[in-house]
Design a protein around this motif. Structure first.
Motif, PDB file in Angstrom:
ATOM      1  N   SER A  78     -35.959   5.564 -28.321  1.00  0.00           N
ATOM      2  CA  SER A  78     -36.262   6.584 -29.354  1.00  0.00           C
ATOM      3  C   SER A  78     -36.975   7.839 -29.185  1.00  0.00           C
ATOM      4  N   HIS A  79     -37.662   7.769 -27.902  1.00  0.00           N
ATOM      5  CA  HIS A  79     -38.708   8.917 -27.520  1.00  0.00           C
ATOM      6  C   HIS A  79     -37.900   9.778 -26.770  1.00  0.00           C
ATOM      7  N   THR A  80     -36.653   9.476 -26.403  1.00  0.00           N
ATOM      8  CA  THR A  80     -35.723  10.448 -25.650  1.00  0.00           C
ATOM      9  C   THR A  80     -35.187  11.364 -26.482  1.00  0.00           C
ATOM     10  N   PRO A  81     -35.609  12.755 -26.246  1.00  0.00           N
ATOM     11  CA  PRO A  81     -34.672  13.871 -27.003  1.00  0.00           C
ATOM     12  C   PRO A  81     -33.283  13.645 -27.124  1.00  0.00           C
ATOM     13  N   GLY A  82     -32.904  13.816 -28.495  1.00  0.00           N
ATOM     14  CA  GLY A  82     -31.481  13.927 -28.725  1.00  0.00           C
ATOM     15  C   GLY A  82     -30.871  12.686 -29.237  1.00  0.00           C
ATOM     16  N   GLY A  87     -34.812  12.732 -34.983  1.00  0.00           N
ATOM     17  CA  GLY A  87     -35.836  12.801 -34.162  1.00  0.00           C
ATOM     18  C   GLY A  87     -37.026  11.987 -34.462  1.00  0.00           C
ATOM     19  N   THR A  88     -37.000  10.964 -35.144  1.00  0.00           N
ATOM     20  CA  THR A  88     -38.165  10.065 -35.727  1.00  0.00           C
ATOM     21  C   THR A  88     -38.050   8.883 -34.474  1.00  0.00           C
ATOM     22  N   ASN A  89     -38.730   7.917 -34.820  1.00  0.00           N
ATOM     23  CA  ASN A  89     -39.128   6.810 -33.883  1.00  0.00           C
ATOM     24  C   ASN A  89     -39.694   5.360 -34.486  1.00  0.00           C
ATOM     25  N   ALA A 445     -30.195   4.282 -34.499  1.00  0.00           N
ATOM     26  CA  ALA A 445     -30.072   5.916 -33.980  1.00  0.00           C
ATOM     27  C   ALA A 445     -30.000   6.785 -35.159  1.00  0.00           C
ATOM     28  N   GLU A 446     -29.855   6.364 -36.334  1.00  0.00           N
ATOM     29  CA  GLU A 446     -30.048   7.281 -37.449  1.00  0.00           C
ATOM     30  C   GLU A 446     -31.552   7.573 -37.735  1.00  0.00           C
ATOM     31  N   GLY A 447     -32.374   6.961 -37.254  1.00  0.00           N
ATOM     32  CA  GLY A 447     -33.943   7.240 -37.655  1.00  0.00           C
ATOM     33  C   GLY A 447     -34.234   6.840 -39.042  1.00  0.00           C
TER      34      GLY A 447
END
Length: 488
Positions: A78-82, A87-89, A445-447
């Motif tokens: 989740s901290h990997t861009p994209g 963009g959350t975690n 993956a949807e945040g």
């Protein structure tokens, strides 16, 4: 059947209540089902049916560095861009680690009888193996005691996709040593909590974790390809069996099972290649878990793919008796032949016109739940089942006057509870229903942009607001507790 009076005891009476847990039998179900004929007003759910809510650790707990916890694969992913749509975690998520007492109080007020939660492996064993982190287990001690004090059954799931990153660095689910690593972790949890927690699920949705995390790569740990999928799937199956055997050797009063995502699979056309693709997809999603556990073999179409990984004794280790099977059900899939698809050349195809869908585009069919339960009845010996996840994602409005109106979700839940009642009436060994999810949460993956909860969470203030679906469930659960079993 697992009956509420058998295991939902106050903290003071826990030991006496859990002594009656072996009442989980098909004979008990048949006796109840015989009393559950549907009246003119609607289908009936028999006495003894267990009503619960489900969550998972990474999706709600937050506090990812508190009290010795180290990163999981979902922290890394989740901290990997994209990787995450918004963009959350899960660093904070629902802050359940600090607000668990408030959440348990909410469940008690609403009338839930059980709570299925997952334990975070990186809290208990931050390095994946070796030293046990007492402070991590302290949290689950507090949670379990609070649940029991509220007369809510704790059901623990040992693995809901948050593998310690330290183990991923050693190969993760591609390393067959993980079966023993998992057993050691499971043993540590039961040594601490097994005097109070009796139902234990080993894994959550191993086929989904293998397909999306190790095949498509859009879930953690982000690996891709057929060989990657096969290795992750076999080693999860093996860990599941070894874990059950390990815990069964520790205590005789535990109820041990696991959780599969099951769904009907249909061809997107009547073309022979689409029919064959649907059968292959069904094997990869459904029977890749069911056949090893209940029949001691892999689906015939894929035995050659798994053969290089299967060592002497593996299938015997996987085929162990379970006291219950958790079923996560959301809806069916339509599948087409796709030569480019990694998953046995089978991919998602066109859904029939007019099929209702959720916000995520998932098709809705409550009848599909009846079909799933009938398949377990007819092909796998009718094991005792709990629906451990069922729910839907919709675009909810903002809270108003202390409630969030979500009529679509309410209708979805109602239809699926009616399906539960119909399946029980047809002799399926269904013992309970756990809604997904108690809270809006970090939805992988949807945040945070997609919400499944029956309780609204303001992620800025952490305020909890009930949705009308929760109030519907509360009304139904309380009516059922007084003997009014019809689904209104």
């Amino acid at each position: 059947m697992l009956r509420r009076r058998d295991f939902l005891a106050s903290a003071a009476a826990t030991a006496a209540a859990t002594a009656t847990l072996p009442a989980l039998t098909r004979a008990g179900l048949a006796q109840s089902a015989g009393q559950s004929a549907a009246p003119a007003g609607g289908a009936r759910i028999p006495p003894g049916f267990v009503w619960g809510a489900s969550t998972s650790a990474y999706q709600i707990e937050g506090a990812v560095t508190a009290d010795g916890r180290k990163p999981s694969i979902w922290d890394t992913f989740s901290h990997t861009p994209g990787r995450i749509a918004d963009g959350t975690n899960g660093d904070v998520a629902c802050n359940h680690y600090n607000l668990y007492a408030e959440d348990v109080e909410l469940m008690g007020k609403m009338g839930f009888q059980a709570y299925r939660f997952s334990i975070a492996w990186p809290r208990v064993m931050p390095d994946g193996t070796g030293a046990v982190n007492a402070k991590g287990l302290d949290f689950y001690d507090r949670l379990v005691d609070r649940l029991l004090a509220a007369n809510i059954l704790p059901m623990a799931c040992l693995y809901h996709w948050d593998l310690p990153q330290a183990l991923q660095d050693r190969g993760g689910w591609h390393n067959r040593d993980i079966a023993n690593w998992f057993a050691d972790y499971a043993r540590a949890c039961v040594e601490r909590l097994g005097d109070r927690v009796k139902p234990w699920a080993m894994l959550n949705e191993p086929s989904v974790h293998a397909i999306f995390g190790h095949g498509f790569g859009n879930h953690a740990p982000g690996l891709t390809g057929w060989d990657s999928y096969v290795r992750a799937q076999h080693h999860q199956n093996l860990a599941q069996g070894v874990g059950i055997s390990t815990l069964r050797s520790m205590r005789s009063d535990l109820k041990l099972g696991t959780v599969f995502s099951l769904q009907p699979i249909f061809p997107s056309s009547q073309q022979p290649q689409d029919i064959a693709a649907a059968a292959r997809f069904d094997a990869c999603w459904n029977t890749i878990n069911l056949d090893p556990l209940f029949l001691g073999r892999y689906p015939a179409a894929f035995e050659s793919s798994f053969a290089p990984l299967v060592q002497a004794g593996d299938m015997q280790a996987i085929r162990v008796p379970v006291d219950f099977l958790g079923v996560n059900y959301y809806g069916p899939s339509w599948i087409k032949h796709d030569p480019a698809a990694f998953l046995a050349q089978a991919g998602y195809g066109a859904v029939p016109d007019g099929t209702p869908r959720t916000l995520l585009g998932w098709p809705i069919s409550a009848d599909g739940l009846v079909a799933v339960l009938a398949r377990l009845r007819d092909q796998y010996g009718n094991p005792p089942v709990f629906i451990t996840e069922n729910g839907a994602c919709y675009e909810d409005p903002a809270p108003a006057n202390g409630v969030v109106q979500d009529p679509e979700r309410t209708a979805y839940i109602r239809a699926h509870l009616d399906a539960c009642a119909r399946a029980i009436g047809q002799g399926c060994a269904l013992n309970g229903y756990f809604v997904w999810s108690l809270l809006d949460n970090f939805e992988w993956a949807e945040g945070k942009r997609r919400r499944f909860g029956v309780t609204h969470v303001d992620f800025d203030t952490q305020a909890r607001t009930p949705k009308s679906s929760l109030l519907y469930l509360s009304q139904l659960m309380r009516a059922h507790a007084t003997g009014a079993g019809a689904v209104p």
